[in-house]
Structures are given as structure tokens and as C-alpha cells.
Design a protein around this motif. Structure first.
Motif, PDB file in Angstrom:
ATOM      1  N   GLN A  79      30.714  19.610 -50.206  1.00  0.00           N
ATOM      2  CA  GLN A  79      32.074  20.070 -50.477  1.00  0.00           C
ATOM      3  C   GLN A  79      32.936  20.023 -49.229  1.00  0.00           C
ATOM      4  O   GLN A  79      34.098  19.600 -49.275  1.00  0.00           O
ATOM      5  N   LEU A  80      32.383  20.452 -48.108  1.00  0.00           N
ATOM      6  CA  LEU A  80      33.135  20.433 -46.858  1.00  0.00           C
ATOM      7  C   LEU A  80      33.508  19.002 -46.473  1.00  0.00           C
ATOM      8  O   LEU A  80      34.666  18.721 -46.121  1.00  0.00           O
ATOM      9  N   LEU A  81      32.560  18.082 -46.542  1.00  0.00           N
ATOM     10  CA  LEU A  81      32.849  16.697 -46.193  1.00  0.00           C
ATOM     11  C   LEU A  81      33.826  16.064 -47.172  1.00  0.00           C
ATOM     12  O   LEU A  81      34.659  15.235 -46.792  1.00  0.00           O
ATOM     13  N   SER A  82      33.732  16.455 -48.425  1.00  0.00           N
ATOM     14  CA  SER A  82      34.675  15.941 -49.424  1.00  0.00           C
ATOM     15  C   SER A  82      36.095  16.363 -49.094  1.00  0.00           C
ATOM     16  O   SER A  82      37.041  15.570 -49.183  1.00  0.00           O
ATOM     17  N   ASP A  83      36.279  17.623 -48.695  1.00  0.00           N
ATOM     18  CA  ASP A  83      37.609  18.104 -48.322  1.00  0.00           C
ATOM     19  C   ASP A  83      38.161  17.302 -47.138  1.00  0.00           C
ATOM     20  O   ASP A  83      39.343  16.941 -47.119  1.00  0.00           O
ATOM     21  N   LEU A  84      37.306  17.022 -46.152  1.00  0.00           N
ATOM     22  CA  LEU A  84      37.746  16.282 -44.978  1.00  0.00           C
ATOM     23  C   LEU A  84      37.975  14.808 -45.303  1.00  0.00           C
ATOM     24  O   LEU A  84      38.947  14.196 -44.850  1.00  0.00           O
ATOM     25  N   TYR A  85      37.090  14.235 -46.083  1.00  0.00           N
ATOM     26  CA  TYR A  85      37.191  12.818 -46.447  1.00  0.00           C
ATOM     27  C   TYR A  85      38.465  12.547 -47.242  1.00  0.00           C
ATOM     28  O   TYR A  85      39.170  11.564 -47.002  1.00  0.00           O
ATOM     29  N   GLU A  86      38.754  13.425 -48.194  1.00  0.00           N
ATOM     30  CA  GLU A  86      39.935  13.239 -49.029  1.00  0.00           C
ATOM     31  C   GLU A  86      41.209  13.728 -48.353  1.00  0.00           C
ATOM     32  O   GLU A  86      42.307  13.472 -48.841  1.00  0.00           O
ATOM     33  N   GLY A  87      41.073  14.446 -47.222  1.00  0.00           N
ATOM     34  CA  GLY A  87      42.244  14.996 -46.562  1.00  0.00           C
ATOM     35  C   GLY A  87      42.965  16.007 -47.433  1.00  0.00           C
ATOM     36  O   GLY A  87      44.192  16.047 -47.497  1.00  0.00           O
ATOM     37  N   ARG A  88      42.185  16.861 -48.112  1.00  0.00           N
ATOM     38  CA  ARG A  88      42.786  17.829 -49.037  1.00  0.00           C
ATOM     39  C   ARG A  88      43.623  18.844 -48.283  1.00  0.00           C
ATOM     40  O   ARG A  88      43.238  19.327 -47.223  1.00  0.00           O
ATOM     41  N   ARG A  89      44.743  19.178 -48.869  1.00  0.00           N
ATOM     42  CA  ARG A  89      45.636  20.174 -48.289  1.00  0.00           C
ATOM     43  C   ARG A  89      45.859  21.248 -49.336  1.00  0.00           C
ATOM     44  O   ARG A  89      46.537  21.019 -50.326  1.00  0.00           O
ATOM     45  N   LYS A  90      45.264  22.414 -49.122  1.00  0.00           N
ATOM     46  CA  LYS A  90      45.302  23.478 -50.111  1.00  0.00           C
ATOM     47  C   LYS A  90      46.416  24.472 -49.814  1.00  0.00           C
ATOM     48  O   LYS A  90      46.435  25.079 -48.745  1.00  0.00           O
ATOM     49  N   ALA A  91      47.315  24.633 -50.762  1.00  0.00           N
ATOM     50  CA  ALA A  91      48.297  25.702 -50.656  1.00  0.00           C
ATOM     51  C   ALA A  91      47.725  26.996 -51.223  1.00  0.00           C
ATOM     52  O   ALA A  91      48.147  28.096 -50.856  1.00  0.00           O
ATOM     53  N   LEU A  92      46.745  26.855 -52.127  1.00  0.00           N
ATOM     54  CA  LEU A  92      46.061  27.991 -52.739  1.00  0.00           C
ATOM     55  C   LEU A  92      44.565  27.834 -52.511  1.00  0.00           C
ATOM     56  O   LEU A  92      44.076  26.709 -52.355  1.00  0.00           O
ATOM     57  N   PRO A  93      43.807  28.916 -52.513  1.00  0.00           N
ATOM     58  CA  PRO A  93      42.386  28.814 -52.189  1.00  0.00           C
ATOM     59  C   PRO A  93      41.565  28.050 -53.221  1.00  0.00           C
ATOM     60  O   PRO A  93      40.527  27.484 -52.898  1.00  0.00           O
ATOM     61  N   CYS A  94      42.010  28.051 -54.483  1.00  0.00           N
ATOM     62  CA  CYS A  94      41.277  27.361 -55.543  1.00  0.00           C
ATOM     63  C   CYS A  94      42.236  27.130 -56.710  1.00  0.00           C
ATOM     64  O   CYS A  94      43.422  27.459 -56.629  1.00  0.00           O
ATOM     65  N   GLY A  95      41.712  26.610 -57.796  1.00  0.00           N
ATOM     66  CA  GLY A  95      42.558  26.315 -58.946  1.00  0.00           C
ATOM     67  C   GLY A  95      42.758  27.474 -59.897  1.00  0.00           C
ATOM     68  O   GLY A  95      43.429  27.318 -60.935  1.00  0.00           O
ATOM     69  N   ALA A  96      42.201  28.636 -59.580  1.00  0.00           N
ATOM     70  CA  ALA A  96      42.325  29.784 -60.480  1.00  0.00           C
ATOM     71  C   ALA A  96      43.790  30.116 -60.736  1.00  0.00           C
ATOM     72  O   ALA A  96      44.571  30.284 -59.806  1.00  0.00           O
ATOM     73  N   GLY A  97      44.158  30.209 -61.991  1.00  0.00           N
ATOM     74  CA  GLY A  97      45.523  30.548 -62.363  1.00  0.00           C
ATOM     75  C   GLY A  97      46.434  29.353 -62.516  1.00  0.00           C
ATOM     76  O   GLY A  97      47.464  29.432 -63.190  1.00  0.00           O
ATOM     77  N   VAL A  98      46.089  28.238 -61.898  1.00  0.00           N
ATOM     78  CA  VAL A  98      46.903  27.026 -62.021  1.00  0.00           C
ATOM     79  C   VAL A  98      46.175  26.009 -62.886  1.00  0.00           C
ATOM     80  O   VAL A  98      46.654  25.588 -63.937  1.00  0.00           O
TER      81      VAL A  98
END
Length: 480
Positions: free
Chosen positions: A341-360
Motif C-alpha cells: 500500500q505504501l509503495l502504491s501511494d508513492l508509485y501513483e503519486g497519490r495526493r490525499k485531501a482526506l484520509p480515506c474514502g469514508a463518506g465520499v
């Protein structure tokens, strides 16, 4: 000194670190990772301790030693990243947007509050025995599916997740909802993913074959070798469950061919040997992946990992992470979900405005049809956000998410991993601080160190075997 001659330094827009003879920069706003050449490195080191720097100061420091073109290029690169700015830097208070749409991709159906186990660390506030459990009705579940299709109208694929309690205690509803969701998704032209987390004790060959036919994503709750597992995961009568769980899991793995099966491990005080647990579950039991969830917010504080023991868990995870990197360079995937999961976030260059998808992107349905922020909040005192019959309470949910997006009163506004973490799990914050919006301050520094470790691991794999990232990390969501 004129304003036009002055550059402001934004020290919260970057984090640089040494990685085996290289200096790399994490660009905090975008989560991009950049190599620093020698001149840019020297310019960065020169401006770092300052709040402002003038062109004259840069000229005096560098132009006699370096090529003017190289220095100019380095300054322009740092300006393009916002490290050097023409206006004063301000903390990142968040995007400042209104949330009015909730494009669901996932609905979690809590099919029974009852569970046939009595795990000592269970956080579920509404948990009871299967016979006394509040079961989700088929009609309510169907309304949940319709809500998902309505709010996720623009999605090509949607997900239905069955949760509990122990979801297998309500197999009739699981079967009926599966048939209904499959039919409705065919009618709507959507793909459908089905998944569940189970303690495995109620699995039978017939149930496994049914899940195989419908391509369920399956995760098994199992805490490691017998001495560890039996200490925490017990029957209602207090008996350890390892032998039955191990036998049922081996049966599952011998028959199940649709998708890889993962193990979910809960780490508690006194039982946190990550490498030992991973070896047993991956190599001896045969799971495709093993993921670890450290307990830090249990109401029964004796289970919580704190202080030196919590740091020890992170060090143990990094040790397993180094094994992961060595294997990845050799082309082998050892199935360590946290690293994936950590490498996936770095590989994809994810930018999170919220901690997860809960509620959205995700909401959880309880037996009353109430819409909860996620499956961990069903049965809690946190207010719900509508009902499957009446729909999402959009004003209330929007206000909750807008509060989560606002970093102005939190340390997140200047944290270097703010766009990778975004404050951490709502439920963990709620359990620790009675406030779902409070950052997980009790292990923020450990998370920052974990991200630094992930950057080092990512760069080493990228250099020595990039094909591993393309094969296993980029396709993570489709593999599991």
C-alpha cells in the motif's frame, strides 16, 4: 532591498533525505519524488534555514563557484516546486471546497451484529452472539444497493462489501443480495466487485465454491501461530480458535481460485512479532498477502501498543520491509500488504485531501438502514448520515467532510506527509480523542519515519527492478 529582489522560502513544501548516496526531495504538495543534482542540493541547503533569500545573496554564495546557468536552473527548479516563492508561504489549510456530491463506489452491508467469536480486543460496540444479533433484512440491503447505484451513477464499477459481526452468520442475505446486485449491475451496465472479511470458522466447501463462482474478494482475520492467535481470538466460551481457523483456511486456499486471499492481522500489546507472524501466515498457511493493523485505540487499554512497544512494531515492520525489498529486487513478491500500500501511494503519486474514502466513496449500512461513515462506526455514538430509504443526509455529511478538509487548526497543515496521511483513521481518532477529526498525534512521528522508509524502498526497487513495481504495485487493486 526591493520585494522584486526577494524570494520567500517555503520549508513546508518539501522534505529531502539521503538515500544511499543520493539526495532526493519529496515535493509535499504533489507527493512527487525528485532526484537532486549537486547544484540544486547546494542551493537548497543554503536557503533552507532562511525565511527569505535575495538574488544578491545567491549570487554572492554561488556564482564564483558554479556556472551561472546551472545556478539559475536550480533556482528555477525550486521556484517551480514552490520551495522558492515570490510571496510569503502560508500553511496548507486544505482545499477550502464545499462538498455537495458523494460519488459512492462502495457500500458496506453490516449483515449481522452477532459474532460466533468473542475476540478480546474487538472494537465493535454493538457486538453480540449470532442468535441475539441484529440482522440486516434483505429489503434494507436492496435499498443499500440502490443507493450505491444511484449515487455511483458515474462509476464504471461498484463494490458491495459484507461485514459483521461475522458475516457468514447471515448467509441467506449474502446470497440474496449477491443475486440482486449482480442483476442490477447487469441492467445498469456496471462491473461489480463483491468482498467480505470473515473469521473463517463457518466456512464450508459449499460456501467456498459459492464465493469462488461469484469471485468474492476474501480476507481472513487470523493473528498468527497458535500461541498468538489463541490468546486473543476465542470462542464465546473462551476456547482458542486456531485449529479450526487454520483447517478451514487451508481448505479455502486449496479450493479457491478466483482471486488471491489475504490475511488481516491485529497486533496487540505483547504479541507483535511481525516477521514471525508473516512467515507463518504467508509461508506455512499459504495466504497471498498479510496485512497488519496495530491496536492503539482499544477501550481496554491493556491491548494497546504504546511507547517503546509501538515503536518496536514499526521497527519490526521496517525489518520485514527490507526483506520485501530484497525479494522484490529478485523478482519475488512476499505479500506484505502494508508495504504494497505504501509503495502504491508513492508509485501513483497519490495526493490525499482526506484520509480515506469514508463518506465520499464509501458508506456503511447498519441493520436499521442508517448510513454510517464506515463499517467501524456502526453501533457507535457518532451520528449517522441518512438512511437507505431517505438517502444521504448531504448537508450533514458535507459539513463533516468540509471539517475534515480544513487543516487550519491542526498540525497537518505543516506536516511533510499531510497529503499521504491526511490525519489518519477517523475511527482511531474518535476512539482515542472522542473526535474523528483529530490527527493521530500519538504516532505521527512513526508514520513520518514509515514514509521515509517507503521512499527509500521505492527508489531502490525502481533502480534495481522497476518491472516489479509495474507488475505488482501498479496492479495492486486488480490483483486483490
Amino acid at each position: 532591498m526591493s520585494e522584486a529582489n526577494l524570494l520567500y522560502v517555503d520549508t513546508h513544501s518539501f522534505h529531502d533525505l539521503a538515500v544511499k548516496g543520493r539526495r532526493v526531495l519529496l515535493h509535499v504538495p504533489s507527493t512527487g519524488i525528485f532526484d537532486l543534482d549537486e547544484v540544486t542540493r547546494e542551493v537548497l541547503d543554503f536557503v533552507r534555514p532562511r525565511s527569505t533569500v535575495s538574488f544578491e545573496e545567491l549570487q554572492q554564495r554561488f556564482l564564483e563557484r558554479e556556472s551561472p546557468e546551472l545556478v539559475a536552473d536550480a533556482v528555477e527548479d525550486l521556484k517551480s516546486l514552490g520551495v522558492l516563492r515570490s510571496d510569503p508561504a502560508v500553511p496548507d489549510h486544505g482545499p477550502g471546497i464545499s462538498v455537495t456530491e458523494f460519488p459512492l463506489s462502495t457500500i458496506v452491508l453490516n449483515v449481522n451484529t452477532g459474532c460466533n467469536l468473542s475476540c478480546t480486543y474487538c472494537y465493535k460496540e454493538d457486538l453480540t452472539t449470532p442468535s441475539k444479533g441484529d440482522k440486516l433484512s434483505l429489503e434494507t440491503a436492496k435499498q443499500g444497493v440502490e443507493l450505491l447505484l444511484r449515487e455511483g451513477a458515474k462509476r464504471d464499477r461498484v463494490n458491495v462489501v459484507f461485514f459483521g459481526g461475522e458475516p457468514l452468520t447471515n448467509m441467506p442475505v449474502i446470497r440474496a443480495v449477491t443475486a440482486y446486485a449482480e442483476q442490477r449491475c447487469r441492467e445498469e451496465g456496471k462491473g461489480l466487485d463483491l468482498s467480505l472479511t470473515t473469521n473463517a470458522t463457518l466456512l464450508t466447501e459449499e460456501i467456498v465454491d459459492y464465493f469462488n463462482e461469484h469471485r468474492f474478494g476474501i480476507s481472513i482475520s487470523m493473528d498468527g501461530p497458535q500461541a498468538i492467535h489463541d490468546k486473543r481470538r476465542k470462542t464465546i466460551g473462551g476456547k482458542g480458535t486456531y485449529e479450526v481457523v487454520a483447517a478451514k483456511t487451508r481448505m479455502l486456499l486449496s479450493r479457491y481460485t478466483s482471486r488471491p486471499v489475504g490475511a488481516r492481522v491485529t497486533l496487540t500489546a505483547g504479541y507483535s512479532d511481525v516477521a514471525l507472524i508473516h512467515h507463518h501466515l504467508k509461508d506455512e498457511i499459504g495466504f497471498a498477502e498479510v496485512g497488519f493493523a496495530p491496536v492503539t485505540s482499544n477501550p481496554v487499554t491493556t491491548f494497546n501498543l504504546v511507547g517503546d512497544e509501538l515503536r518496536g512494531v514499526f521497527e519490526s515492520m521496517k525489518a520485514l520491509g527490507r526483506t520485501y525489498v530484497e525479494a522484490a529486487i529478485a523478482g519475488e513478491n512476499i505479500g506484505f500488504s502494508n508495504m504494497h500500500q505504501l509503495l502504491s501511494d508513492l508509485y501513483e503519486g497519490r495526493r490525499k485531501a482526506l484520509p480515506c474514502g469514508a463518506g465520499v466513496g464509501l458508506l456503511a449500512v447498519d441493520h436499521k438502514g442508517e448510513l454510517n461513515l464506515c463499517h467501524r462506526f456502526t453501533g457507535s455514538e457518532l451520528p449517522t448520515f441518512g438512511n437507505v430509504a431517505s438517502g444521504i443526509a448531504k448537508a450533514e455529511l458535507g459539513a463533516f467532510l468540509e471539517h475534515a478538509l480544513d487543516r487550519s487548526e491542526r498540525g497537518c497543515s505543516t506536516c511533510r506527509i499531510r497529503n499521504l496521511c491526511s490525519g489518519g483513521c477517523y475511527h482511531e481518532s474518535y476512539a482515542n480523542f472522542s473526535d474523528p477529526h483529530s490527527p493521530v498525534y500519538h504516532y505521527c512521528e512513526l508514520l513520518r519515519e514509515w514514509v521515509d522508509f517507503g521512499i527509500e524502498a521505492y527508489l531502490e526497487i525502481l533502480e534495481k527492478n522497476p518491472a516489479f513495481l509495474h507488475r505488482h504495485v501498479a496492479n495492486r487493486s486488480s490483483e486483490l
